[in-house]
Design an enzyme around this catalytic site. Sequence first.
Site, PDB file in Angstrom:
ATOM      1  CG  HIS A  79     -49.313  18.566   6.221  1.00  0.00           C
ATOM      2  ND1 HIS A  79     -48.913  19.856   5.965  1.00  0.00           N
ATOM      3  CD2 HIS A  79     -48.270  17.756   5.866  1.00  0.00           C
ATOM      4  CE1 HIS A  79     -47.679  19.836   5.476  1.00  0.00           C
ATOM      5  NE2 HIS A  79     -47.272  18.568   5.399  1.00  0.00           N
ATOM      6  CD  GLN A 137      -2.848  -1.000  -0.111  1.00  0.00           C
ATOM      7  OE1 GLN A 137      -3.515  -0.019  -0.381  1.00  0.00           O
ATOM      8  NE2 GLN A 137      -2.790  -2.056  -0.921  1.00  0.00           N
ATOM      9  CG  ASP A 170      -5.576  -3.463  -4.249  1.00  0.00           C
ATOM     10  OD1 ASP A 170      -6.542  -2.946  -3.668  1.00  0.00           O
ATOM     11  OD2 ASP A 170      -4.391  -3.275  -3.909  1.00  0.00           O
ATOM     12  CD  GLU A 194      -8.595   2.409   0.650  1.00  0.00           C
ATOM     13  OE1 GLU A 194      -8.961   2.478  -0.538  1.00  0.00           O
ATOM     14  OE2 GLU A 194      -7.484   2.819   1.038  1.00  0.00           O
ATOM     15  CG  HIS A 195      -7.386  -1.799   1.706  1.00  0.00           C
ATOM     16  ND1 HIS A 195      -6.792  -0.595   1.370  1.00  0.00           N
ATOM     17  CD2 HIS A 195      -8.078  -2.208   0.609  1.00  0.00           C
ATOM     18  CE1 HIS A 195      -7.114  -0.297   0.122  1.00  0.00           C
ATOM     19  NE2 HIS A 195      -7.893  -1.251  -0.357  1.00  0.00           N
ATOM     20  CG  HIS A 213      -1.470   2.623  -3.856  1.00  0.00           C
ATOM     21  ND1 HIS A 213      -2.063   2.545  -5.083  1.00  0.00           N
ATOM     22  CD2 HIS A 213      -1.790   1.468  -3.223  1.00  0.00           C
ATOM     23  CE1 HIS A 213      -2.721   1.409  -5.202  1.00  0.00           C
ATOM     24  NE2 HIS A 213      -2.556   0.730  -4.084  1.00  0.00           N
TER      25      HIS A 213
END
Length: 447
Positions: free
Chosen positions: A431, A268, A372, A338-339, A271
């Site tokens: 109403h 990761q 992924d 996230e992961h 990235h």
Amino acid sequence: MISRIDLRGDALPEGPALRDLLPRADFDVSAALEKVRPICEAVHHRGDAALIDFAEKFDGVRLESVRVPARAITDALEALDPAVRAALEESIRRARLVHREQRRTAHTTQVVPGGSVTEKWVPVDRVGLYAPGGRSVYPSSVVMNVVPAQEAGVESIALASPAQAPAFDNDPAGGLPHPTILAACALLGVDEVYAAGGATAVAMFAYGTESCPPANMVTGPGNIWVAAAKRYFTGKIGIDAEAGPTEIAVLADDTADPVHVASDLISQAEHDPLAAAVLVTDSAELADAVEKELETQIAATKHVDDRIVPALKGRQSAIVLVDGIDEGLRVVDAYGAEHLEIQTADAAAVADRVRNAGAIFIGPWAPVSLGDYAAGSNHVLPTGGCACHSSGLSVQSFLRGIHIVDYTQDALAEVAHHVVTLAEAEDLPAHGAAIKARFGWKVPASK
């Protein structure tokens, strides 16, 4: 190489106090918002001409056309490495298997005799999907965005990805998105593709231009400028999320293999220099072994100085030491990765106790890299702790639930007095009058 946070010994704080102790990248979308505002408005007022100017400024290429010619898409597929094609086809096949099961069907609830509510699911009419193309090129993101939109039944799908500068004189790929992106589009049957990147792509889909009709929704990962543009258009178009830098958290005990843990953290970190790599463990021995492995493995890989080392040394990455797995679970739930990988004894049972994560990967044979590309799951996931309230991209992201209310006169008469009572309690007499008008202004008594 990577910092440590020692949370052993004392009772862990609750809620925000615990979150504040954990590493997180600086990612100020608000500051970026003011910088993307003029870009978005230029696209609004100048259309394709603004997109062409921004491609020259940001991507280093002067476009002849924003829309990618159909022939360039088919040519990219014909030139694709057969091994890459086979891998993409398998990724698509597995993603379809998972996302097809997410489809929803209409359901009717009979509330009372003569009174029902049906919920039907309708796809959005048109979506604009974004595939990044900066430091890396992500044909996998094409798969992860297109497949759920198609399985939801979206009829109009367009995709944008940044234009690539020519690598040499007369480079046929110059001025087009990366050819692997185009080949993935061809495999998925997407023929409406635009050479537009970052905030300009989001603005193109939000406002529409001479070449590109406006979309109802924009999805897809990207950098801070994509996130800021999504925020700018929130309320005008639907968005999936303001995605921040990618994150991995690994919850591990002394049964974990440090070689696996280190390789997953690095996977990761490669990235982006803002990518987050976090290990939460109750084993100081594992922490030591992972640190040694990081040094060894980094020496044998690429993207070291520009991505991996800055990511691992950044404030967003750390090894967090805890007293036990129970405390580790509290930490990873506070972090909301996230992961999230679970590499512990009885990993499946531990994973079942997790409440906050974009996606959970169980045991040594389900690394994030699998998700992924080829697990079948979606890799467009909430970041920045948003997993405590948001989900990853799915078929549901592209569907709208519409309630259909069908009541007979008798069914309305049965509940009319309750409606009038609640309308008057809220000081909204009109109403109640709308009910009374149907019964000659005299509401039937309850049965």
